[in-house]
Design a protein around this motif. Structure first.
Motif, PDB file in Angstrom:
ATOM      1  N   THR A 181       0.954  -1.223  -0.481  1.00 14.35           N
ATOM      2  CA  THR A 181      -0.251  -0.624  -0.437  1.00 14.35           C
ATOM      3  C   THR A 181       1.204   1.332  -0.308  1.00 14.35           C
ATOM      4  O   THR A 181       1.465   1.664   0.822  1.00 14.35           O
ATOM      5  N   ILE A 182       0.123   2.227  -0.591  1.00 18.66           N
ATOM      6  CA  ILE A 182       1.117   3.608  -1.013  1.00 18.66           C
ATOM      7  C   ILE A 182       0.544   4.400  -0.630  1.00 18.66           C
ATOM      8  O   ILE A 182      -0.820   4.493  -0.874  1.00 18.66           O
ATOM      9  N   GLY A 183       0.694   5.801  -0.135  1.00 20.64           N
ATOM     10  CA  GLY A 183       0.343   6.940   0.015  1.00 20.64           C
ATOM     11  C   GLY A 183       0.544   7.639  -1.172  1.00 20.64           C
ATOM     12  O   GLY A 183       1.462   8.415  -1.368  1.00 20.64           O
ATOM     13  N   VAL A 196      -3.285   2.038  -3.478  1.00 18.50           N
ATOM     14  CA  VAL A 196      -2.962   3.597  -3.443  1.00 18.50           C
ATOM     15  C   VAL A 196      -3.975   4.395  -2.542  1.00 18.50           C
ATOM     16  O   VAL A 196      -5.774   4.682  -3.031  1.00 18.50           O
ATOM     17  N   ILE A 197      -3.621   4.594  -1.851  1.00 15.38           N
ATOM     18  CA  ILE A 197      -4.638   6.241  -0.899  1.00 15.38           C
ATOM     19  C   ILE A 197      -4.227   7.047  -0.944  1.00 15.38           C
ATOM     20  O   ILE A 197      -3.288   7.753  -1.263  1.00 15.38           O
ATOM     21  N   VAL A 198      -5.252   8.093  -1.808  1.00 21.67           N
ATOM     22  CA  VAL A 198      -4.990   9.307  -2.397  1.00 21.67           C
ATOM     23  C   VAL A 198      -5.096  10.520  -1.765  1.00 21.67           C
ATOM     24  O   VAL A 198      -6.469   9.864  -1.357  1.00 21.67           O
ATOM     25  N   LYS A 246      -0.187  10.226   9.061  1.00 26.38           N
ATOM     26  CA  LYS A 246      -1.196   9.624   9.390  1.00 26.38           C
ATOM     27  C   LYS A 246      -1.347   8.603   8.441  1.00 26.38           C
ATOM     28  O   LYS A 246      -2.298   7.288   8.733  1.00 26.38           O
ATOM     29  N   THR A 247      -1.198   8.454   7.536  1.00 31.82           N
ATOM     30  CA  THR A 247      -1.188   7.630   6.388  1.00 31.82           C
ATOM     31  C   THR A 247       0.264   6.580   6.264  1.00 31.82           C
ATOM     32  O   THR A 247      -0.549   5.502   5.485  1.00 31.82           O
ATOM     33  N   PHE A 248       0.763   6.830   7.112  1.00 36.21           N
ATOM     34  CA  PHE A 248       1.281   5.476   7.437  1.00 36.21           C
ATOM     35  C   PHE A 248       0.630   4.168   8.168  1.00 36.21           C
ATOM     36  O   PHE A 248       0.513   3.389   7.840  1.00 36.21           O
ATOM     37  N   GLU A 249      -0.313   5.916   9.447  1.00 34.48           N
ATOM     38  CA  GLU A 249      -1.248   4.667  10.465  1.00 34.48           C
ATOM     39  C   GLU A 249      -2.101   3.943  10.028  1.00 34.48           C
ATOM     40  O   GLU A 249      -2.133   2.544   9.720  1.00 34.48           O
TER      41      GLU A 249
END
Length: 126
Positions: free
Chosen positions: A4-6, A28-30, A46-49
């Motif tokens: 997973t990437i942000g 993919v978190i956008v 937060k994206t890492f969390e």
């Protein structure tokens, strides 16, 4: 292996859609912001969390920022996030910044792919 990437980016940086992100063999978190200068270190962490192994922060090219200096502020916040990651024993390369031409999906997706490859490498080594 699920990766997973942000991607945190300026609204003006790209118009990539779900079709473009299907090229990435992972999640993919956008999140789009009115300007990359509005992205805070807390947003990155937060994206890492939320499960991202790596995060790309993308802003407009240095001299073409819609809000003049938003990209420069975002780059400094990425440096701050990298220091925090190092302090807690994680690789600084997990978060990166890219200056990108406005509304050009090609360079944007190239940076997304680089971020995915970084995340894949980090996850493979852990």
């Amino acid at each position: 292996m699920k990766v997973t990437i942000g991607v945190l980016c300026c609204h003006y940086t790209n118009q990539a859609g779900e079709e473009d992100f299907r090229q990435i063999p992972g999640t993919v978190i956008v999140r789009r912001y009115p300007c990359s200068g509005h992205i805070e270190v807390a947003d990155i962490l937060k994206t890492f969390e939320e499960g991202a192994e790596a995060v790309l922060v993308a802003g407009c090219e240095k001299d073409k920022c819609h809000n003049l200096s938003g990209s420069l502020r975002a780059e400094k916040k990425v440096l701050g996030a990298q220091k925090i990651l190092e302090e807690i024993g994680l690789e600084a390369e997990r978060v990166r910044f890219a200056y990108l031409p406005r509304l050009d999906t090609g360079p944007f997706m190239a940076e997304v792919k680089k971020t995915f490859e970084t995340a894949l490498k980090i996850k493979s080594n852990s």
